[in-house]
Scaffold this motif. Structure first.
Motif, short mmCIF file in Angstrom:
data_model
loop_
_atom_site.label_atom_id
_atom_site.label_comp_id
_atom_site.label_asym_id
_atom_site.label_seq_id
_atom_site.Cartn_x
_atom_site.Cartn_y
_atom_site.Cartn_z
N GLN A 250 0.83 -1.21 0.00
CA GLN A 250 0.00 0.00 0.00
C GLN A 250 0.87 1.26 0.00
O GLN A 250 0.66 2.19 -0.80
N ILE A 251 1.82 1.26 0.91
CA ILE A 251 2.71 2.43 1.00
C ILE A 251 3.51 2.60 -0.29
O ILE A 251 3.70 3.72 -0.78
N GLY A 252 3.98 1.48 -0.87
CA GLY A 252 4.74 1.56 -2.11
C GLY A 252 3.93 2.13 -3.25
O GLY A 252 4.43 2.94 -4.05
N LEU A 253 2.65 1.75 -3.35
CA LEU A 253 1.80 2.27 -4.43
C LEU A 253 1.58 3.77 -4.28
O LEU A 253 1.69 4.53 -5.26
N ILE A 254 1.25 4.21 -3.08
CA ILE A 254 1.02 5.64 -2.85
C ILE A 254 2.32 6.42 -3.01
O ILE A 254 2.34 7.50 -3.62
N ALA A 255 3.42 5.87 -2.46
CA ALA A 255 4.71 6.54 -2.61
C ALA A 255 5.11 6.63 -4.08
O ALA A 255 5.62 7.66 -4.53
N GLY A 256 4.86 5.56 -4.83
CA GLY A 256 5.18 5.59 -6.25
C GLY A 256 4.40 6.66 -6.98
O GLY A 256 4.95 7.36 -7.84
N ALA A 257 3.13 6.83 -6.61
CA ALA A 257 2.32 7.88 -7.25
C ALA A 257 2.88 9.25 -6.92
O ALA A 257 2.98 10.14 -7.80
N GLY A 258 3.26 9.46 -5.65
CA GLY A 258 3.83 10.75 -5.26
C GLY A 258 5.15 11.02 -5.96
O GLY A 258 5.42 12.15 -6.40
N ILE A 259 5.99 9.98 -6.08
CA ILE A 259 7.28 10.15 -6.75
C ILE A 259 7.10 10.46 -8.23
O ILE A 259 7.75 11.37 -8.78
N VAL A 260 6.21 9.73 -8.89
CA VAL A 260 5.97 9.97 -10.32
C VAL A 260 5.43 11.38 -10.54
O VAL A 260 5.87 12.09 -11.46
#
Length: 831
Positions: free
Chosen positions: A304-314
């Motif tokens: 979950q954290i990886g998906l949200i973090a990935g969206a923020g990073i992108v």
């Protein structure tokens, strides 16, 4: 992985409000890094792409106060197509003398430019100047109030303006100038009569090579062929070294600011994840009761954290990649070149990697704590102590931190500076962590106050489950960054106010012929009675050897050895110059007639590793002049007078063709009259108004200040996000406290007042700490990175910290409002 993935996706369907802070923090930090890196890369890439046009050729040979002799010219021509330009300062005026302005007079030959295009604005009378024609920059036309077809006077010649310059391809490569350009051909330059023995002018020979020829090899071969002639050699791969150094230095500073903002945002990431997992206690407990393993829960929330973090990073990468486009649209005229829009994978990949590593660094511990807690303990009130991280978790955090440090140091232009920055950041984190522990211990040891609100506020600082340590780290980092940026920004904006002396001269007068020295002084005395004139001899030449080392043979220049870059101003004097203080050695007698001696600037001597008695050799018009160092001087460069790094004893330089320079201090009311009189009587003399110099320097500092403000805005947003995260992380405990206090009879105002006291105490302690650390960090950036004088406006810094402190208090209280509104029955059931 199927079960953890399924659980993660299903959990996210119900919303991810608790992870929005994670996305916001990563977006801000990654966007800052990606934006700074993309802009810096875009400008340097454009400089490299336009290297030939900016330089004016594939290879450039530059020398001062002379032209190439027959042997040198033949060697240049044998390498490829050759073009010659001569550039110097000159006064341009209307024929009647009613308007005058300092200009950069540039004489070009018939093949100029070898690369790029010289173009005049529509309405020009001819495509380029010929004979007694001149093309002028729009700024010069505005100052003289002339248009195409009007005459102007430069030196001894009356020239016809044929048009306004729209494009001068080698403008950026020629560096800083005091005035707008006036371009003539070589016949027009000769007609002005300004190129005389001793006058200060720069000659450049540009060479266009055949396809496939190595420009660097040709440049080295020509430099080696004439090692003692004083030539400064460049090739197309380094067309604008001064601009590159400025962009690189500013980019490095802003990159580290962005990295700091990302580190601050990382604290927010940790707080956001902690708050999110606190809100999932019931869900985690239920899953464990149904047989879910700790590994499944760990992986589920990591996904979950990886998906949200990935969206923020992108999202941050997209925003950062658009920064060059936005800067060109908003402030394109302030850039040395206007970079074309392109996606730069290097800076984006670096920013993304930083984002991933920062995320891992700050989420591993909260995830590990959730993984280690038993189902039974998850149903309790949340006041039990958190489990200590296990060995593997500590190892993973250590490995991640090592990777971040290696990345920061390994990719920096100055690894030592980056390592110092990382060490300082780590030290600050340890200091704030220790301070948080100390605040809790001191609060626990204080005698109980008789005032209930004060007693409650102090108890909030050390009670079980208190977020004091987390708040101290988050707020301390944010306030320290604000203080540092405020110190840097006020130094940039305060340079002119603090460094210009109260009695600055009105004019700098340059290129005064030796034979006209007395006539010049007489004219000034007649036109401006009481004016104070200080005159010094002036020559130029490069340092070719120091301490037995030939500059041409060095693989790279020593750190801080700017004295070895290009030509240096030289003079001779019987007495120490004003604005200098002898700190080592001694000055020669006024009637000295012995071997050549020289007095050297102390900072330059330290950079070169020189001392009293060492030898330094300069080249003056191709003749090497050796001298022994007799003294070292500490120079006050902010006196607005003439200060020279190298001052020679009498009898060394007088025989070389040279001119005089002078400062003129007088009332402002007579400046226009004196300017007109000197321009008409001495066409070769260039008058520079001090106000114009200050204006140009202020413009450069203004650009730096704007960049720092932009970085500060990102850091401010990251700091606010961190504070919000710290408050959110303590939301559950705040609700519990608020409910119990209200059940015991406390009013909302009393609960809010107690929390206000708590936040005010933390803000006051951290503001004092941030002021000290920010001042030290700002001093290093200003004096060592930007190499400027120290001129901090402490009032602005104090206001910045006060705003940060009050902002902390306001956000803390706003974050407490939901806890005050919680209904006791519902809150107690949820707990």
């Amino acid at each position: 992985m199927n079960l953890p993935l399924t659980l993660a996706l299903r959990d996210l369907r119900g919303g991810f409000a608790g992870l929005r802070l994670l996305a916001v923090c990563l977006f801000l930090g990654v966007a800052a890094l990606a934006g700074v890196g993309s802009l810096s890369t875009a400008i340097t890439s454009e400089l490299a792409l336009q290297g030939q046009s900016i330089l004016g050729g594939d290879v450039e040979m530059e020398i001062v106060q002379r032209t190439a002799d027959d042997a040198e010219r033949a060697a240049f021509a044998a390498a490829g197509d050759l073009s010659e330009t001569i550039r110097m300062r000159a006064m341009a005026s209307r024929p009647d003398g009613s308007q005058a302005a300092l200009a950069e007079l540039k004489g070009v030959d018939g093949v100029y430019p070898l690369y790029g295009q010289f173009r005049l604005a529509p309405g020009a009378l001819a495509p380029r100047p010929a004979g007694r024609d001149v093309a002028i920059a729009p700024a010069l036309a505005e100052r003289l109030q002339v248009k195409p077809g009007d005459p102007i006077r430069i030196g001894d010649a009356e020239l016809r303006v044929i048009g306004l310059i729209a494009e001068e391809p080698d403008r950026v490569g020629e560096g800083f100038t005091f005035g707008p350009v006036a371009l003539v051909d070589m016949d027009g330059l000769k007609a002005t009569g300004l190129v005389q023995p001793g006058s200060l002018y720069t000659t450049r020979y540009r060479i266009r090579l055949a396809d496939g020829v190595d420009a660097g090899a040709v440049a080295k071969r020509l430099a080696d062929r004439f090692p003692s002639a004083g030539w400064e050699v460049q090739d197309r791969t380094n067309a604008a070294p001064g601009t590159r150094r400025f962009i690189g230095r500013l980019g490095q500073f802003l990159m580290l600011v962005g990295l700091t903002a990302l580190a601050v945002a990382g604290i927010g990431v940790g707080n956001g994840v902690t708050s999110y997992l606190e809100g999932k206690r019931g869900a985690i407990a239920t899953l464990k009761a149904l047989g879910a393993s700790s590994r499944t829960i760990f992986l589920s929330y990591l996904i979950q954290i990886g998906l949200i973090a990935g969206a923020g990073i992108v999202a941050g990468l997209v925003a950062g990649s658009l920064v060059p486009l936005a800067v060109v649209a908003v402030a394109g005229d302030a850039l040395p070149v206007q970079p074309r829009f392109a996606v730069h994978p290097g800076p984006l990949a670096l920013a993304a990697l930083y984002g991933v590593l920062i995320t891992l660094l700050f989420v591993l511990a909260p995830l590990a704590r959730a993984r280690a807690v038993t189902a039974a303990s998850l149903f309790r009130g949340g006041v039990e102590g958190a489990a200590r991280p296990t060995g593997p978790v500590i190892a993973a955090i250590g490995l991640t931190l090592t990777a971040i440090v290696a990345l920061a140091v390994g990719t920096a232009r100055d690894p030592l500076f980056a390592a110092m920055f990382v060490g300082a950041a780590a030290g600050l984190l340890l200091l704030l962590t220790a301070l948080g522990w100390l605040v809790r211990r001191v609060a626990a040891g204080l005698p109980r106050s008789r005032r209930p609100l004060v007693r409650l506020a102090v108890a909030n600082l050390h009670r079980p489950g208190a977020q004091t340590g987390r708040l101290v780290v988050a707020l301390g980092l944010g306030l320290t960054l604000f203080a540092t940026l405020a110190v840097v920004e006020t130094n940039l904006s305060g340079q002119i106010r603090s460094t210009v002396p109260a009695k600055a001269p009105s004019f700098f007068a340059l290129d005064i012929p030796v034979e006209d020295k007395d006539r010049f002084l007489a004219l000034v005395a007649a036109q401006a009675p009481g004016a104070e004139v200080k005159m010094v001899a002036s020559l130029r030449g490069p340092v070719v050897s120091f301490g037995g080392k030939r500059v041409a043979e060095l693989k790279e220049l020593p750190e801080g050895a700017w004295i070895l870059r290009g030509d240096r101003g030289l003079t001779y004097a019987a007495t120490p110059p004003e604005g200098s203080r002898i700190v080592a050695g001694k000055w020669w007698p006024a009637d000295y007639q012995g071997p050549p001696l020289v007095s050297l600037d102390l900072e330059a001597a330290r950079a070169l590793g020189l001392g009293i008695g060492d030898e330094i050799i300069v080249s003056v018009l191709g003749v090497e002049v050796p001298a022994k160092i007799a003294s070292l001087r500490e120079i006050k460069w902010d006196t607005m007078g003439f200060n020279f790094v190298l001052v020679y004893s009498p009898g060394v330089l007088e025989g070389a063709p040279h001119s005089y320079m002078a400062t003129i201090a007088m009332p402002e009311t007579g400046e226009v009259t004196l300017n007109r009189a000197i321009t008409q009587a001495f066409p070769s003399v260039s008058l520079i108004r001090v106000k114009e110099v200050i204006g140009q320097v202020a413009g450069v500092l203004g650009q730096l200040s704007t960049a720092v403000r932009a970085a500060a805005s990102v850091a401010l947003a990251a700091g606010i996000a961190v504070l919000v995260g710290a408050i959110a992380a303590s939301r559950r405990a705040r609700i519990y406290d608020s409910v119990l206090l209200k059940l015991l009879g406390a009013t909302r105002g009393q609960v809010l007042a107690a929390q206000a006291i708590e936040y005010a105490v933390l803000a006051l302690i951290l503001s004092i700490l941030a002021a000290g650390i920010g001042a030290a960090a700002g001093w290093y950036v200003v004096t060592r990175v930007f190499e400027l004088d120290w001129a901090t406006d402490w009032r602005v810094v104090g206001v910045t910290l006060a705003i940060g402190g009050f902002g902390t208090l306001a956000l803390g209280l706003l974050g407490s409002l939901p806890a005050l509104a919680a209904r006791p029955a519902r809150a107690l059931r949820a707990l």
